[in-house]
Scaffold this motif. Structure first.
Motif, PDB file in Angstrom:
ATOM      1  N   GLY A   9       0.803  -1.217   0.000  1.00 28.01           N
ATOM      2  CA  GLY A   9       0.000   0.000   0.000  1.00 28.01           C
ATOM      3  C   GLY A   9       0.832   1.261   0.000  1.00 28.01           C
ATOM      4  O   GLY A   9       1.757   1.407   0.792  1.00 28.01           O
ATOM      5  N   LYS A  10       0.505   2.184  -0.898  1.00 27.14           N
ATOM      6  CA  LYS A  10       1.214   3.462  -1.000  1.00 27.14           C
ATOM      7  C   LYS A  10       0.236   4.575  -0.644  1.00 27.14           C
ATOM      8  O   LYS A  10      -0.309   5.254  -1.514  1.00 27.14           O
ATOM      9  CB  LYS A  10       1.778   3.644  -2.413  1.00 27.14           C
ATOM     10  N   MET A  11       0.001   4.737   0.645  1.00 30.85           N
ATOM     11  CA  MET A  11      -0.956   5.725   1.160  1.00 30.85           C
ATOM     12  C   MET A  11      -0.888   5.664   2.677  1.00 30.85           C
ATOM     13  O   MET A  11      -0.227   4.779   3.243  1.00 30.85           O
ATOM     14  CB  MET A  11      -2.365   5.411   0.663  1.00 30.85           C
ATOM     15  N   LEU A  12      -1.548   6.583   3.352  1.00 28.96           N
ATOM     16  CA  LEU A  12      -1.650   6.466   4.802  1.00 28.96           C
ATOM     17  C   LEU A  12      -2.285   5.118   5.150  1.00 28.96           C
ATOM     18  O   LEU A  12      -3.277   4.712   4.552  1.00 28.96           O
ATOM     19  CB  LEU A  12      -2.511   7.587   5.383  1.00 28.96           C
ATOM     20  N   GLY A  13      -1.697   4.441   6.108  1.00 26.17           N
ATOM     21  CA  GLY A  13      -2.164   3.103   6.450  1.00 26.17           C
ATOM     22  C   GLY A  13      -1.408   2.014   5.723  1.00 26.17           C
ATOM     23  O   GLY A  13      -1.534   0.832   6.068  1.00 26.17           O
ATOM     24  N   GLY A  14      -0.635   2.382   4.687  1.00 24.09           N
ATOM     25  CA  GLY A  14       0.179   1.412   3.973  1.00 24.09           C
ATOM     26  C   GLY A  14      -0.618   0.209   3.501  1.00 24.09           C
ATOM     27  O   GLY A  14      -1.723   0.332   2.988  1.00 24.09           O
ATOM     28  N   SER A  15      -0.062  -0.977   3.719  1.00 21.34           N
ATOM     29  CA  SER A  15      -0.717  -2.185   3.218  1.00 21.34           C
ATOM     30  C   SER A  15      -1.985  -2.530   3.987  1.00 21.34           C
ATOM     31  O   SER A  15      -2.812  -3.295   3.486  1.00 21.34           O
ATOM     32  CB  SER A  15       0.257  -3.367   3.254  1.00 21.34           C
ATOM     33  N   SER A  16      -2.185  -1.968   5.175  1.00 20.07           N
ATOM     34  CA  SER A  16      -3.462  -2.193   5.864  1.00 20.07           C
ATOM     35  C   SER A  16      -4.607  -1.494   5.139  1.00 20.07           C
ATOM     36  O   SER A  16      -5.774  -1.771   5.407  1.00 20.07           O
ATOM     37  CB  SER A  16      -3.389  -1.698   7.311  1.00 20.07           C
ATOM     38  N   SER A  17      -4.282  -0.609   4.194  1.00 14.36           N
ATOM     39  CA  SER A  17      -5.298   0.091   3.402  1.00 14.36           C
ATOM     40  C   SER A  17      -5.576  -0.580   2.064  1.00 14.36           C
ATOM     41  O   SER A  17      -6.453  -0.136   1.320  1.00 14.36           O
ATOM     42  CB  SER A  17      -4.859   1.540   3.151  1.00 14.36           C
ATOM     43  N   ILE A  18      -4.833  -1.642   1.762  1.00 18.63           N
ATOM     44  CA  ILE A  18      -4.999  -2.291   0.455  1.00 18.63           C
ATOM     45  C   ILE A  18      -5.154  -3.805   0.585  1.00 18.63           C
ATOM     46  O   ILE A  18      -5.556  -4.479  -0.364  1.00 18.63           O
ATOM     47  CB  ILE A  18      -3.783  -1.960  -0.453  1.00 18.63           C
ATOM     48  N   ASN A  19      -4.891  -4.358   1.752  1.00 20.11           N
ATOM     49  CA  ASN A  19      -4.812  -5.818   1.905  1.00 20.11           C
ATOM     50  C   ASN A  19      -6.181  -6.494   1.879  1.00 20.11           C
ATOM     51  O   ASN A  19      -7.218  -5.843   1.738  1.00 20.11           O
ATOM     52  CB  ASN A  19      -4.048  -6.184   3.183  1.00 20.11           C
ATOM     53  N   GLY A  20      -6.179  -7.805   2.043  1.00 16.23           N
ATOM     54  CA  GLY A  20      -7.410  -8.588   1.994  1.00 16.23           C
ATOM     55  C   GLY A  20      -8.191  -8.614   3.290  1.00 16.23           C
ATOM     56  O   GLY A  20      -9.211  -9.286   3.370  1.00 16.23           O
ATOM     57  N   MET A  21      -7.712  -7.894   4.308  1.00 14.94           N
ATOM     58  CA  MET A  21      -8.430  -7.693   5.574  1.00 14.94           C
ATOM     59  C   MET A  21      -8.643  -8.973   6.363  1.00 14.94           C
ATOM     60  O   MET A  21      -9.561  -9.077   7.180  1.00 14.94           O
ATOM     61  CB  MET A  21      -9.772  -6.984   5.322  1.00 14.94           C
ATOM     62  N   VAL A  22      -7.795  -9.968   6.152  1.00 15.45           N
ATOM     63  CA  VAL A  22      -7.870 -11.211   6.917  1.00 15.45           C
ATOM     64  C   VAL A  22      -7.100 -11.036   8.220  1.00 15.45           C
ATOM     65  O   VAL A  22      -5.964 -10.550   8.215  1.00 15.45           O
ATOM     66  CB  VAL A  22      -7.293 -12.390   6.108  1.00 15.45           C
ATOM     67  N   TYR A  23      -7.715 -11.436   9.337  1.00 16.43           N
ATOM     68  CA  TYR A  23      -7.058 -11.302  10.634  1.00 16.43           C
ATOM     69  C   TYR A  23      -6.506 -12.657  11.067  1.00 16.43           C
ATOM     70  O   TYR A  23      -7.251 -13.586  11.351  1.00 16.43           O
ATOM     71  CB  TYR A  23      -8.033 -10.775  11.691  1.00 16.43           C
ATOM     72  N   VAL A  24      -5.184 -12.756  11.092  1.00 21.15           N
ATOM     73  CA  VAL A  24      -4.481 -13.985  11.457  1.00 21.15           C
ATOM     74  C   VAL A  24      -3.274 -13.609  12.311  1.00 21.15           C
ATOM     75  O   VAL A  24      -2.560 -12.661  11.989  1.00 21.15           O
ATOM     76  CB  VAL A  24      -4.017 -14.763  10.206  1.00 21.15           C
ATOM     77  N   ARG A  25      -3.033 -14.368  13.362  1.00 25.86           N
ATOM     78  CA  ARG A  25      -1.862 -14.123  14.210  1.00 25.86           C
ATOM     79  C   ARG A  25      -0.713 -15.081  13.932  1.00 25.86           C
ATOM     80  O   ARG A  25       0.424 -14.769  14.232  1.00 25.86           O
ATOM     81  CB  ARG A  25      -2.258 -14.250  15.693  1.00 25.86           C
ATOM     82  N   GLY A  26      -1.040 -16.270  13.397  1.00 25.58           N
ATOM     83  CA  GLY A  26      -0.022 -17.283  13.196  1.00 25.58           C
ATOM     84  C   GLY A  26      -0.083 -18.347  14.275  1.00 25.58           C
ATOM     85  O   GLY A  26      -0.963 -18.349  15.130  1.00 25.58           O
ATOM     86  N   ASN A  27       0.866 -19.278  14.222  1.00 27.00           N
ATOM     87  CA  ASN A  27       0.980 -20.338  15.218  1.00 27.00           C
ATOM     88  C   ASN A  27       1.868 -19.873  16.368  1.00 27.00           C
ATOM     89  O   ASN A  27       2.820 -19.110  16.160  1.00 27.00           O
ATOM     90  CB  ASN A  27       1.585 -21.596  14.610  1.00 27.00           C
ATOM     91  N   ARG A  28       1.605 -20.365  17.563  1.00 24.21           N
ATOM     92  CA  ARG A  28       2.422 -19.950  18.716  1.00 24.21           C
ATOM     93  C   ARG A  28       3.898 -20.304  18.508  1.00 24.21           C
ATOM     94  O   ARG A  28       4.788 -19.572  18.950  1.00 24.21           O
ATOM     95  CB  ARG A  28       1.883 -20.540  20.019  1.00 24.21           C
ATOM     96  N   ASP A  29       4.165 -21.440  17.820  1.00 24.47           N
ATOM     97  CA  ASP A  29       5.557 -21.836  17.618  1.00 24.47           C
ATOM     98  C   ASP A  29       6.296 -20.937  16.630  1.00 24.47           C
ATOM     99  O   ASP A  29       7.529 -20.985  16.555  1.00 24.47           O
ATOM    100  CB  ASP A  29       5.633 -23.291  17.159  1.00 24.47           C
ATOM    101  N   ASP A  30       5.563 -20.133  15.851  1.00 27.24           N
ATOM    102  CA  ASP A  30       6.237 -19.148  14.998  1.00 27.24           C
ATOM    103  C   ASP A  30       7.132 -18.255  15.857  1.00 27.24           C
ATOM    104  O   ASP A  30       8.268 -17.924  15.481  1.00 27.24           O
ATOM    105  CB  ASP A  30       5.223 -18.252  14.282  1.00 27.24           C
ATOM    106  N   TYR A  31       6.604 -17.862  16.984  1.00 26.78           N
ATOM    107  CA  TYR A  31       7.311 -16.921  17.857  1.00 26.78           C
ATOM    108  C   TYR A  31       8.392 -17.621  18.679  1.00 26.78           C
ATOM    109  O   TYR A  31       9.421 -17.025  18.999  1.00 26.78           O
ATOM    110  CB  TYR A  31       6.279 -16.191  18.727  1.00 26.78           C
ATOM    111  N   THR A  32       8.183 -18.909  18.954  1.00 27.02           N
ATOM    112  CA  THR A  32       9.258 -19.704  19.556  1.00 27.02           C
ATOM    113  C   THR A  32      10.454 -19.762  18.619  1.00 27.02           C
ATOM    114  O   THR A  32      11.607 -19.649  19.051  1.00 27.02           O
ATOM    115  CB  THR A  32       8.754 -21.125  19.860  1.00 27.02           C
ATOM    116  N   ARG A  33      10.165 -19.916  17.326  1.00 23.95           N
ATOM    117  CA  ARG A  33      11.254 -19.949  16.344  1.00 23.95           C
ATOM    118  C   ARG A  33      11.984 -18.610  16.291  1.00 23.95           C
ATOM    119  O   ARG A  33      13.189 -18.571  16.044  1.00 23.95           O
ATOM    120  CB  ARG A  33      10.703 -20.343  14.966  1.00 23.95           C
TER     121      ARG A  33
END
Length: 527
Positions: free
Chosen positions: A80-104
């Motif tokens: 995204g090239k505007m205020l809000g960046g890619s949060s203004s252009i993305n598919g608006m899916v809310y995902v945090r990932g797996n807990r082990d992502d952060y362990t890695r």
């Protein structure tokens, strides 16, 4: 001189600007290359994402180098090239990932970035529109909730997953994404909730925040091993913004470019461009994105691509304008799943998305299929393939070079072959199977692994989740675990580029949580 100057107003920069200016004694300048398009119809209406992708009014839209791992194809990388960046252009899916992502991440040297440390920042950011839950916050700026429209095939799709042994999950934001579920979105109520209209909505009224749009960041100013601000270009005129702390938040494609133009990056490559080397660091390396495979079938009920035409578009647009409901009010993805490509795996490694529309190629280019159809696609949650970002020149207006091997690692190909075979079974499983009337893509099911690999290499695309190019971690990383650029005082990077490895899903929520934690780290330094 201000306290902070921030390069980029996207999912991270807007959060930092908001949190830092909560202290009235702190002065911040937020620099954005694009315009403020917060009220633009395409930005506010969830269905507008399709119109913005690849449109350089809204999108950086950088064409990558030919990729030999996918037959020499060149893929357009969006941001995204505007205020809000890619949060203004993305598919608006809310995902945090797996807990082990952060362990890695912690195992890669990013101490303090594990799941227990990150979860409070997901909660802090969130304004959940559903029932109270220990896994969701209700007091943050970011609106998160269920879809505003639900296609009639949602239940059939979920049923087909369950009948293939995939459990139905009620909650997937608890760090475990194995199962099938109706995904949350950042467009509850039928309007996009970008960081521009959530975080910045109140912050921009504060006298201690200055927002500079249509301003290109050239480089970080560095004197005697310390960052002193940014050199920017606005209206063709260069000027310097002096700051006690400089924060680079321009995303995984543009943040490394800014650092390299500043003399921070691989010494040999910078010297070849005549850029004096300030710090020899692996900036631009470790580029990652999700690689995927898509399947599409024609079905016996209306979908978002058919009926389609001026009358349908007009009717649905009026419905959205009046009530904020209907097809225009919904994020494209309405069901997601986390699969294990091999049964012995401890966690999901394939992310799946169901979209109630089909694209046709009858005239040689993508367009809405004339018959109703659906699409189910998936990607490697944690790809092993890597690439890099390089500079084409020291010109701040020149796009960086994206040189990626989307399927450069055979392990990703094997995962996608397993997923393709699962998809073939899924479409032949009730209650979904009885709705399928014809193939769309691929026209014929591959007969063996060699044909599956050929299909995957010919068609695989990215998830638009670039990450990793200014990774944090141990002594060999660009950043330390405090997000400080090694060897340069007063300079930090905060965005998806800091991830040592990709999270197992869309990157927007994780990037916002990273920025929430970074803001707290910075506030602790001031205290």
């Amino acid at each position: 001189m201000v306290d902070y100057v921030i390069a980029g107003s996207g999912s991270a920069g807007a959060v930092l600007a908001t949190r830092l200016t909560e202290n009235p004694d702190v002065k911040v300048i937020l620099v954005e290359a694009g315009k403020d398009r917060s009220r633009n119809l395409f930005v506010t209406m969830p269905a507008g994402s399709y119109a913005m992708m690849g449109n350089k009014i809204f999108d950086w839209s950088i064409l990558a180098e030919p990729d030999p791992s996918i037959g020499g194809r060149r893929i357009n990388w969006s941001g995204g090239k505007m205020l809000g960046g890619s949060s203004s252009i993305n598919g608006m899916v809310y995902v945090r990932g797996n807990r082990d992502d952060y362990t890695r991440w912690v195992e890669a040297g990013a101490d303090g970035w594990g799941w227990p440390e990150m979860l409070p920042y997901f909660l802090k950011a969130e304004n959940y529109q559903g029932a109270p839950s220990q896994w969701h916050g209700s007091h943050g700026p970011l609106k998160v909730g269920h879809q505003n429209a639900r296609h009639e095939l949602v239940d059939a799709v979920i049923g087909a997953f369950v009948n293939n042994g995939v459990p139905h999950r009620e909650e997937y934001c608890d760090g475990d994404q194995y199962g099938v579920y109706e995904n949350l979105t950042t467009a509850p109520g039928g309007r996009r909730s970008s960081t521009a209209v959530t975080y910045l909505a109140e912050a921009r009224k504060r006298p201690n925040l200055t927002i500079m749009t249509e301003t290109t960041v050239d480089k970080v100013l560095i004197s005697e091993g310390r960052a002193t601000g940014l050199r920017v270009i606005r209206g063709g005129v260069a000027s310097d913004i002096m700051a006690r702390t400089t924060l680079v938040c321009a995303g995984a494609l543009n943040s490394p470019a800014i650092l390299m133009r500043s003399g921070i990056g691989p010494a040999q490559a910078l010297s070849a461009l005549g850029i004096p080397v300030v710090a020899d660091l692996p900036v631009g390396q470790n580029l990652q994105d999700h690689c995927g495979l898509t399947y599409s079938k024609l079905v016996d009920v209306p979908t978002y691509n058919s009926p389609f035409g001026p009358w349908t578009i007009g009717k649905n647009l009026l419905r959205w304008l009046a009530k904020k409901d209907g097809p225009m009010s919904s994020a494209a993805v309405q069901v997601m799943a986390g699969l294990r490509s091999s049964p012995e795996l401890p966690e999901a490694d394939i992310a799946v998305s169901f979209i109630p529309l089909a694209i046709g190629f009858e005239k040689g280019k993508p367009q809405m299929h004339k018959q109703p159809g659906i699409t189910i696609g998936g990607n490697c949650m944690r790809p092993d393939s890597r690439g890099e970002i390089r500079l084409a020149s020291s010109d701040p207006h020149a796009a960086p070079i994206i040189d990626h091997r989307l399927l450069g690692d055979e392990r990703d190909v094997r995962r996608l072959i397993a997923f393709g075979k699962f998809l073939d079974r899924l479409f032949r499983t009730e209650p979904l199977a009885s709705h399928v009337v014809a193939d769309n893509f691929p026209a014929e099911t591959p007969r063996d692994d060699a044909e599956w690999e050929a299909l995957i290499r010919a068609t695989s695309g990215i998830g638009y989740h670039a990450a990793g190019t200014c990774r944090m971690g141990g002594a060999d990383a660009v950043l330390d675990p405090q997000l400080r650029v090694r060897g340069i005082e007063g300079l930090r990077v905060v965005d998806a580029s800091v991830m040592p490895s990709l999270v197992s899903g869309n990157t927007n929520a994780a990037t916002i949580a990273i920025a929430e934690r970074a803001a707290e780290l910075l506030s602790q330094v001031r205290r």
